[in-house]
Design an enzyme around this catalytic site. Sequence first.
Site, PDB file in Angstrom:
ATOM      1  CE  LYS A 151      -1.655   1.805   3.934  1.00  0.00           C
ATOM      2  NZ  LYS A 151      -1.509   3.231   4.256  1.00  0.00           N
ATOM      3  CG  ASN A 152       2.186   2.891   3.586  1.00  0.00           C
ATOM      4  OD1 ASN A 152       1.048   3.245   3.285  1.00  0.00           O
ATOM      5  ND2 ASN A 152       2.568   2.691   4.841  1.00  0.00           N
TER       6      ASN A 152
ATOM      7  NE  ARG B  21      -0.853  12.791   7.777  1.00  0.00           N
ATOM      8  CZ  ARG B  21      -0.698  14.056   8.125  1.00  0.00           C
ATOM      9  NH1 ARG B  21      -1.678  14.709   8.669  1.00  0.00           N
ATOM     10  NH2 ARG B  21       0.461  14.660   7.956  1.00  0.00           N
TER      11      ARG B  21
ATOM     12  CB  CYS C 290      -3.730  12.344  11.810  1.00  0.00           C
ATOM     13  SG  CYS C 290      -3.190  10.663  11.557  1.00  0.00           S
TER      14      CYS C 290
ATOM     15  NE  ARG D 238       0.815  10.775   9.763  1.00  0.00           N
ATOM     16  CZ  ARG D 238       0.318   9.875   8.938  1.00  0.00           C
ATOM     17  NH1 ARG D 238      -0.914   9.444   9.072  1.00  0.00           N
ATOM     18  NH2 ARG D 238       1.044   9.384   7.946  1.00  0.00           N
ATOM     19  N   PRO D 239       2.667  16.922  11.094  1.00  0.00           N
ATOM     20  CG  PRO D 239       4.591  17.898  11.969  1.00  0.00           C
ATOM     21  CD  PRO D 239       3.636  16.765  12.190  1.00  0.00           C
ATOM     22  CB  ILE D 240       2.949  18.554   5.593  1.00  0.00           C
ATOM     23  CG1 ILE D 240       2.097  19.829   5.530  1.00  0.00           C
ATOM     24  CG2 ILE D 240       2.073  17.330   5.736  1.00  0.00           C
ATOM     25  CD1 ILE D 240       1.407  19.986   4.176  1.00  0.00           C
ATOM     26  CG  ASP D 241       7.510  20.784   9.640  1.00  0.00           C
ATOM     27  OD1 ASP D 241       6.898  19.698   9.651  1.00  0.00           O
ATOM     28  OD2 ASP D 241       8.542  20.977  10.310  1.00  0.00           O
TER      29      ASP D 241
ATOM     30  CG  ASP E 187       3.030   1.804   9.647  1.00  0.00           C
ATOM     31  OD1 ASP E 187       2.638   2.719  10.381  1.00  0.00           O
ATOM     32  OD2 ASP E 187       3.338   1.978   8.449  1.00  0.00           O
TER      33      ASP E 187
ATOM     34  CB  ILE F 293       7.694   7.017  14.391  1.00  0.00           C
ATOM     35  CG1 ILE F 293       8.943   6.143  14.216  1.00  0.00           C
ATOM     36  CG2 ILE F 293       7.315   7.711  13.075  1.00  0.00           C
ATOM     37  CD1 ILE F 293      10.173   6.842  13.700  1.00  0.00           C
TER      38      ILE F 293
ATOM     39  NE  ARG G 195      -6.960   4.868   5.414  1.00  0.00           N
ATOM     40  CZ  ARG G 195      -6.438   5.978   5.884  1.00  0.00           C
ATOM     41  NH1 ARG G 195      -6.791   6.421   7.064  1.00  0.00           N
ATOM     42  NH2 ARG G 195      -5.553   6.657   5.188  1.00  0.00           N
TER      43      ARG G 195
HETATM   44  C1  EPZ Z   1       4.481   7.101   6.335  1.00  0.00           C
HETATM   45  O1  EPZ Z   1       3.766   8.254   6.798  1.00  0.00           O
HETATM   46  C2  EPZ Z   1       3.461   5.980   6.252  1.00  0.00           C
HETATM   47  N1  EPZ Z   1       2.396   6.354   5.332  1.00  0.00           N
HETATM   48  C3  EPZ Z   1       2.889   5.672   7.628  1.00  0.00           C
HETATM   49  O2  EPZ Z   1       2.057   4.530   7.519  1.00  0.00           O
HETATM   50  C4  EPZ Z   1       4.055   5.327   8.576  1.00  0.00           C
HETATM   51  O3  EPZ Z   1       3.527   5.123   9.869  1.00  0.00           O
HETATM   52  C5  EPZ Z   1       5.060   6.474   8.589  1.00  0.00           C
HETATM   53  O4  EPZ Z   1       5.516   6.751   7.237  1.00  0.00           O
HETATM   54  C6  EPZ Z   1       6.289   6.178   9.425  1.00  0.00           C
HETATM   55  O5  EPZ Z   1       6.921   5.036   8.961  1.00  0.00           O
HETATM   56  C7  EPZ Z   1       2.565   6.214   4.025  1.00  0.00           C
HETATM   57  O6  EPZ Z   1       3.599   5.809   3.536  1.00  0.00           O
HETATM   58  C8  EPZ Z   1       1.400   6.507   3.166  1.00  0.00           C
HETATM   59  P1  EPZ Z   1       6.631  10.501   8.279  1.00  0.00           P
HETATM   60  P2  EPZ Z   1       4.477   9.673   6.713  1.00  0.00           P
HETATM   61  O7  EPZ Z   1       6.540  11.778   7.532  1.00  0.00           O
HETATM   62  O8  EPZ Z   1       5.440   9.681   5.605  1.00  0.00           O
HETATM   63  C9  EPZ Z   1       7.254  13.845  11.552  1.00  0.00           C
HETATM   64  C10 EPZ Z   1       0.057   3.305   7.768  1.00  0.00           C
HETATM   65  O9  EPZ Z   1      -0.543   2.853   8.769  1.00  0.00           O
HETATM   66  N2  EPZ Z   1       7.136  14.812  10.436  1.00  0.00           N
HETATM   67  O10 EPZ Z   1       7.798   9.610   7.962  1.00  0.00           O
HETATM   68  O11 EPZ Z   1       3.414  10.695   6.735  1.00  0.00           O
HETATM   69  C11 EPZ Z   1       5.969  13.077  11.820  1.00  0.00           C
HETATM   70  O12 EPZ Z   1       5.092  13.812  12.627  1.00  0.00           O
HETATM   71  C12 EPZ Z   1       0.647   4.703   7.782  1.00  0.00           C
HETATM   72  O13 EPZ Z   1       0.179   2.666   6.706  1.00  0.00           O
HETATM   73  C13 EPZ Z   1       7.425  16.133  10.664  1.00  0.00           C
HETATM   74  O14 EPZ Z   1       7.791  16.538  11.765  1.00  0.00           O
HETATM   75  O15 EPZ Z   1       5.278   9.699   8.070  1.00  0.00           O
HETATM   76  C14 EPZ Z   1       6.483  11.804  12.461  1.00  0.00           C
HETATM   77  O16 EPZ Z   1       6.733  12.030  13.822  1.00  0.00           O
HETATM   78  C15 EPZ Z   1       0.298   5.452   9.009  1.00  0.00           C
HETATM   79  N3  EPZ Z   1       7.275  17.015   9.620  1.00  0.00           N
HETATM   80  C16 EPZ Z   1       7.809  11.569  11.753  1.00  0.00           C
HETATM   81  O17 EPZ Z   1       8.167  12.829  11.178  1.00  0.00           O
HETATM   82  C17 EPZ Z   1       6.909  16.615   8.376  1.00  0.00           C
HETATM   83  O18 EPZ Z   1       6.817  17.451   7.465  1.00  0.00           O
HETATM   84  C18 EPZ Z   1       7.735  10.541  10.651  1.00  0.00           C
HETATM   85  O19 EPZ Z   1       6.601  10.789   9.815  1.00  0.00           O
HETATM   86  C19 EPZ Z   1       6.621  15.254   8.176  1.00  0.00           C
HETATM   87  C20 EPZ Z   1       6.751  14.373   9.219  1.00  0.00           C
END
Ligand code: EPZ
Length: 435
Positions: free
Chosen positions: A22-23, A93, A117, A122-125, A312, A334, A404
């Site tokens: 999926k991911n 997301r 969420c 889960r910021p996107i900064d 996960d 995480i 999902r």
């Molecule tokens: C991916 O989410 C996966 N989703 C998630 O799987 C998975 O839990 C996660 O990576 C961690 O492995 C997909 O691939 C679709 P991150 P992602 O950005 O990329 C922080 C599932 O159940 N962060 O790596 O959104 C964030 O808050 C899902 O299948 C920032 O601070 O996760 C977290 O603490 C749920 N700023 C850490 O980084 C940002 O701009 C890692 O999040 C982005 C993230």
Amino acid sequence: MDKFVIRGGLPLNGQVEISGSKNGSLPILFGSLLAPGPLLLEGVPTGLRDINTTLEILRQFGAEVEKRDHQVAIEVPTQGPVKAPYDLVKKMRASISSFGPLLARRGEAVVSLPGGCNIGDRPIDLHIQGMEALGAKIRHENGYIIANGPLKGGSVYLSGPMGPTVLGTQNVMMAAAGADGVSVIEGAACEPEVVSTADFLRTLGVKIEGDGSPTIRIEGVGQDGFASLGGVTFTIPPDRIETGTYILAGAAAGGRVEVRNCRPKDNLALLSILKNIGVPLEIGEDSVTVTGVDQVTPCDVATLAYPGFPTDLQGPLMALLCKTDGVSLITEKIFPDRFMHLSELRRFGAKVRKEGSTGIIEGGAPLHGAEVMASDLRASACLVIAGLMASGTTQVRRIYHLQRGYESMEVKLRGLGADVERVEDRQIESETVQG
Ligand code: EPZ
């Protein structure tokens, strides 16, 4: 709304085939926005809700999308809408990963900020910083990010307080692929899904090095660089989280399960934990055979970025750890608040609690069937595993979360001998009342 009814206590035996990731699929589906196509993606878990949401979003961007059994064919015109609306982004997301490809190909992207969420903040900064480092002009308006190109190669750092970002790395890689010149991402995520995205971009002719390590170098082809690209086929690799979930289910329920069509090397952290707590495993080239155990030894683990133990699988592992003869700890590094399954586990009789970002599991308490509520995708998998372990009947409500990310889970579990039914919630409620 459907729920699972599980009559627990039966061992799992036999073979289960893992679906495409999926991911792995989601960013690559959005990556199809980079080129006109036709593009054919194979091994896509087309039964999943997130995949169907993605196809819906791609159509909103003007793409022609044809879904077949585990295949998706896509053609995307150069011009077309560039807005990913709130209604769709809040549903999923991962739609934020349309940001990079849209900006690269169409010179503009309007993407809703995702909002709340249920696994935590889960910021996107970092996504935004990454696009800015590639020259994007970004402004915020009414909950949306409005970004304009053109993009040029740049130097990007993508780690934050919680480590690297997986989708952020994929998003910026895709933007950099369509930028003019060379980009270097430092602090990149190393997850296998990042490597798949790089493999996909290589299939489109992009030169990329270093994926799978914290430094990735991408030679962008420029905004029109993919203009005549078509006839490309790419195969999505197997899902490492689905793999881990069935390995954990096999260990927890007892019996002997062969998990097939997987990549054991993508799950080394999980396999190492399982060996350490006494779960017998046979690891093949593309399979893992697990033998269930009555009891496992306690452990102290933390979720970490790859190659660490994945967040996960935190919930599914927690269910198995209810079988220990002592106290286990799982620390979330995480998503520190990702513990919604914990209070539901208590409904089975499990002795679990949370201190800060650590889940504490006092093993040994027998699990009894219970009525529980799924709160997110992986929490649902945790509750299903607990239901398989428990004596008596369990009802897992709101299993739409499961749909999902787990293709035909009830069918796959039944194939292993589990007594699992998916039923409409209301029907069972009225039966209960009549009873
Ligand atoms: C991916 O989410 C996966 N989703 C998630 O799987 C998975 O839990 C996660 O990576 C961690 O492995 C997909 O691939 C679709 P991150 P992602 O950005 O990329 C922080 C599932 O159940 N962060 O790596 O959104 C964030 O808050 C899902 O299948 C920032 O601070 O996760 C977290 O603490 C749920 N700023 C850490 O980084 C940002 O701009 C890692 O999040 C982005 C993230």
